[in-house]
Design a protein around this motif. Structure first.
Motif, PDB file in Angstrom:
ATOM      1  N   GLN A  16       0.826  -1.204   0.000  1.00  0.00           N
ATOM      2  CA  GLN A  16       0.000   0.000   0.000  1.00  0.00           C
ATOM      3  C   GLN A  16       0.862   1.258   0.000  1.00  0.00           C
ATOM      4  O   GLN A  16       0.606   2.203  -0.749  1.00  0.00           O
ATOM      5  CB  GLN A  16      -0.918  -0.001   1.218  1.00  0.00           C
ATOM      6  CG  GLN A  16      -1.870   1.193   1.271  1.00  0.00           C
ATOM      7  CD  GLN A  16      -2.828   1.113   2.446  1.00  0.00           C
ATOM      8  OE1 GLN A  16      -2.729   0.240   3.297  1.00  0.00           O
ATOM      9  NE2 GLN A  16      -3.776   2.031   2.498  1.00  0.00           N
ATOM     10  N   GLU A  19       2.439   1.585  -3.357  1.00  0.00           N
ATOM     11  CA  GLU A  19       1.500   1.380  -4.460  1.00  0.00           C
ATOM     12  C   GLU A  19       2.025   0.301  -5.393  1.00  0.00           C
ATOM     13  O   GLU A  19       2.142   0.479  -6.608  1.00  0.00           O
ATOM     14  CB  GLU A  19       1.252   2.692  -5.204  1.00  0.00           C
ATOM     15  CG  GLU A  19       0.648   3.778  -4.318  1.00  0.00           C
ATOM     16  CD  GLU A  19       0.402   5.081  -5.064  1.00  0.00           C
ATOM     17  OE1 GLU A  19       0.986   5.275  -6.144  1.00  0.00           O
ATOM     18  OE2 GLU A  19      -0.381   5.898  -4.560  1.00  0.00           O
ATOM     19  N   ALA A  20       2.345  -0.841  -4.792  1.00  0.00           N
ATOM     20  CA  ALA A  20       3.020  -1.918  -5.511  1.00  0.00           C
ATOM     21  C   ALA A  20       2.207  -3.207  -5.473  1.00  0.00           C
ATOM     22  O   ALA A  20       1.479  -3.481  -4.513  1.00  0.00           O
ATOM     23  CB  ALA A  20       4.395  -2.166  -4.903  1.00  0.00           C
ATOM     24  N   VAL A  21       2.367  -4.005  -6.517  1.00  0.00           N
ATOM     25  CA  VAL A  21       1.776  -5.337  -6.565  1.00  0.00           C
ATOM     26  C   VAL A  21       2.731  -6.289  -5.850  1.00  0.00           C
ATOM     27  O   VAL A  21       3.893  -6.420  -6.256  1.00  0.00           O
ATOM     28  CB  VAL A  21       1.565  -5.794  -8.020  1.00  0.00           C
ATOM     29  CG1 VAL A  21       0.997  -7.210  -8.052  1.00  0.00           C
ATOM     30  CG2 VAL A  21       0.650  -4.829  -8.757  1.00  0.00           C
ATOM     31  N   SER A  45      10.115  -0.626 -10.560  1.00  0.00           N
ATOM     32  CA  SER A  45       9.134  -0.106 -11.506  1.00  0.00           C
ATOM     33  C   SER A  45       9.276  -0.905 -12.795  1.00  0.00           C
ATOM     34  O   SER A  45      10.353  -0.940 -13.399  1.00  0.00           O
ATOM     35  CB  SER A  45       9.389   1.381 -11.766  1.00  0.00           C
ATOM     36  OG  SER A  45       8.443   1.897 -12.677  1.00  0.00           O
ATOM     37  N   GLU A  47       6.883  -2.195 -16.376  1.00  0.00           N
ATOM     38  CA  GLU A  47       5.654  -2.252 -17.170  1.00  0.00           C
ATOM     39  C   GLU A  47       4.580  -1.325 -16.629  1.00  0.00           C
ATOM     40  O   GLU A  47       3.392  -1.674 -16.561  1.00  0.00           O
ATOM     41  CB  GLU A  47       5.141  -3.696 -17.246  1.00  0.00           C
ATOM     42  CG  GLU A  47       6.141  -4.654 -17.882  1.00  0.00           C
ATOM     43  CD  GLU A  47       5.667  -6.098 -17.856  1.00  0.00           C
ATOM     44  OE1 GLU A  47       4.670  -6.379 -17.153  1.00  0.00           O
ATOM     45  OE2 GLU A  47       6.296  -6.934 -18.520  1.00  0.00           O
ATOM     46  N   GLY A  48       5.018  -0.137 -16.198  1.00  0.00           N
ATOM     47  CA  GLY A  48       4.074   0.878 -15.765  1.00  0.00           C
ATOM     48  C   GLY A  48       3.496   0.692 -14.382  1.00  0.00           C
ATOM     49  O   GLY A  48       2.541   1.388 -14.015  1.00  0.00           O
ATOM     50  N   ARG A  49       4.054  -0.200 -13.605  1.00  0.00           N
ATOM     51  CA  ARG A  49       3.554  -0.395 -12.241  1.00  0.00           C
ATOM     52  C   ARG A  49       4.708  -0.723 -11.306  1.00  0.00           C
ATOM     53  O   ARG A  49       5.788  -1.110 -11.733  1.00  0.00           O
ATOM     54  CB  ARG A  49       2.508  -1.508 -12.195  1.00  0.00           C
ATOM     55  CG  ARG A  49       3.029  -2.888 -12.612  1.00  0.00           C
ATOM     56  CD  ARG A  49       2.002  -3.979 -12.377  1.00  0.00           C
ATOM     57  NE  ARG A  49       0.765  -3.722 -13.096  1.00  0.00           N
ATOM     58  CZ  ARG A  49      -0.321  -4.497 -12.987  1.00  0.00           C
ATOM     59  NH1 ARG A  49      -0.308  -5.540 -12.176  1.00  0.00           N
ATOM     60  NH2 ARG A  49      -1.396  -4.217 -13.666  1.00  0.00           N
ATOM     61  N   HIS A  50       4.451  -0.552 -10.014  1.00  0.00           N
ATOM     62  CA  HIS A  50       5.433  -0.920  -9.001  1.00  0.00           C
ATOM     63  C   HIS A  50       5.201  -2.374  -8.605  1.00  0.00           C
ATOM     64  O   HIS A  50       4.057  -2.815  -8.465  1.00  0.00           O
ATOM     65  CB  HIS A  50       5.289  -0.046  -7.754  1.00  0.00           C
ATOM     66  CG  HIS A  50       5.661   1.376  -7.980  1.00  0.00           C
ATOM     67  ND1 HIS A  50       5.386   2.382  -7.066  1.00  0.00           N
ATOM     68  CD2 HIS A  50       6.295   1.987  -9.014  1.00  0.00           C
ATOM     69  CE1 HIS A  50       5.833   3.525  -7.525  1.00  0.00           C
ATOM     70  NE2 HIS A  50       6.385   3.316  -8.716  1.00  0.00           N
ATOM     71  N   ARG A  51       6.294  -3.068  -8.387  1.00  0.00           N
ATOM     72  CA  ARG A  51       6.222  -4.451  -7.927  1.00  0.00           C
ATOM     73  C   ARG A  51       7.059  -4.595  -6.657  1.00  0.00           C
ATOM     74  O   ARG A  51       8.189  -4.097  -6.594  1.00  0.00           O
ATOM     75  CB  ARG A  51       6.717  -5.417  -9.003  1.00  0.00           C
ATOM     76  CG  ARG A  51       5.858  -5.396 -10.267  1.00  0.00           C
ATOM     77  CD  ARG A  51       6.294  -6.476 -11.262  1.00  0.00           C
ATOM     78  NE  ARG A  51       5.505  -6.419 -12.481  1.00  0.00           N
ATOM     79  CZ  ARG A  51       4.306  -6.972 -12.631  1.00  0.00           C
ATOM     80  NH1 ARG A  51       3.769  -7.634 -11.617  1.00  0.00           N
ATOM     81  NH2 ARG A  51       3.652  -6.867 -13.770  1.00  0.00           N
ATOM     82  N   ALA A 174       9.798   8.202  -7.044  1.00  0.00           N
ATOM     83  CA  ALA A 174       9.536   8.042  -8.472  1.00  0.00           C
ATOM     84  C   ALA A 174      10.771   8.378  -9.305  1.00  0.00           C
ATOM     85  O   ALA A 174      11.086   7.684 -10.281  1.00  0.00           O
ATOM     86  CB  ALA A 174       8.349   8.905  -8.894  1.00  0.00           C
ATOM     87  N   GLU A 179      11.058   7.044 -13.088  1.00  0.00           N
ATOM     88  CA  GLU A 179       9.738   7.379 -13.619  1.00  0.00           C
ATOM     89  C   GLU A 179       9.582   8.870 -13.925  1.00  0.00           C
ATOM     90  O   GLU A 179       8.574   9.262 -14.498  1.00  0.00           O
ATOM     91  CB  GLU A 179       8.666   6.948 -12.610  1.00  0.00           C
ATOM     92  CG  GLU A 179       8.658   5.448 -12.359  1.00  0.00           C
ATOM     93  CD  GLU A 179       7.794   5.051 -11.180  1.00  0.00           C
ATOM     94  OE1 GLU A 179       7.469   3.869 -11.075  1.00  0.00           O
ATOM     95  OE2 GLU A 179       7.467   5.931 -10.347  1.00  0.00           O
TER      96      GLU A 179
END
Length: 221
Positions: A16, A19-21, A45, A47-51, A174, A179
């Motif tokens: 949370q 902001e990551a998967v 970062s 493919e456009g998302r945080h992991r 970021a 990013e």
């Protein structure tokens, strides 16, 4: 340098916060005694998302034939990271955040005994270390590995050690992750003096086998 730290934030809270998967193989927390070669949490970062993913703390350059083929690279010096063959590509292309609750450093008393200190954010918020990462593979073994970026100590830290990890403010996450264009190099500086505080802790943490919340409890200096 940074050679030991603690992470107490649950994976769902880390996910949370950044902001990551989250991955499905994350290290167990809380861990009050994270040591080199342990699995740690890394935020990347892609493919456009945080992991949020698991990483081995101990960067393995691609030319290492085994995990013990050279020096254990747990830290990368900010002053030379762009030049060192082990780190220079990662510094440009593979930067990460490494969450922590705090980290340890040591001084010595007059008898040479190692006295541990626990350093954490003054506001109690989690720490995000600047890190670099590298995938490594040999003989069917695949590892994602990382190192923590370090810099010269600020006034607070210089009382106990001449170096410290790069602690990134949330507004810089970021940019460090690539990013927001160029400028990551300018972030590799010491945190403001007021950002961190420290206290002495029990010498039990001198052992890499020690565990438990007692390791970060204040003791009389």
């Amino acid at each position: 340098m940074c050679g030991r730290f603690a992470i107490t934030l649950p994976p769902e809270a880390m996910a949370q916060l950044f902001e990551a998967v989250p991955g499905n193989d994350l290290p167990v927390v809380p861990n009050y005694n994270v040591c080199p070669t342990n699995q740690v949490h890394g935020v990347v970062s892609a493919e456009g998302r945080h992991r949020l993913t698991a990483m081995r703390w101990g960067f393995l350059p691609h030319w290492y034939k085994t995990t013990g083929d050279g020096p254990l690279l747990i830290n990368a010096r900010a002053e030379t990271i762009a030049e060192k063959p082990a780190f220079r590509t990662a510094a440009r292309e593979r930067r990460c955040l490494i969450p922590a609750s705090g980290f340890y450093e040591w001084t010595k008393d007059g008898d040479g005994n190692r006295l541990p200190w626990y350093i954490h954010r003054t506001d109690g918020a989690p720490i995000a270390f600047a890190g670099v990462w590298q995938d490594w593979e040999r003989d069917g073994t695949q590892l994602t590995t990382c190192a923590i970026v370090t810099t010269g100590a600020n006034g607070t830290m210089s009382r106990i050690h001449h170096r410290m990890p790069v602690v990134l403010a949330p507004g810089d996450w970021a940019k460090w992750l690539g990013e927001e264009g160029r400028g990551a190099a300018a972030l590799m500086v010491a945190a403001p003096e007021e950002a961190l505080t420290m206290h002495r802790v029990d010498p039990a943490v001198n052992s890499n086998r020690a565990s438990g919340e007692r390791l970060i409890a204040p003791v009389e200096a």
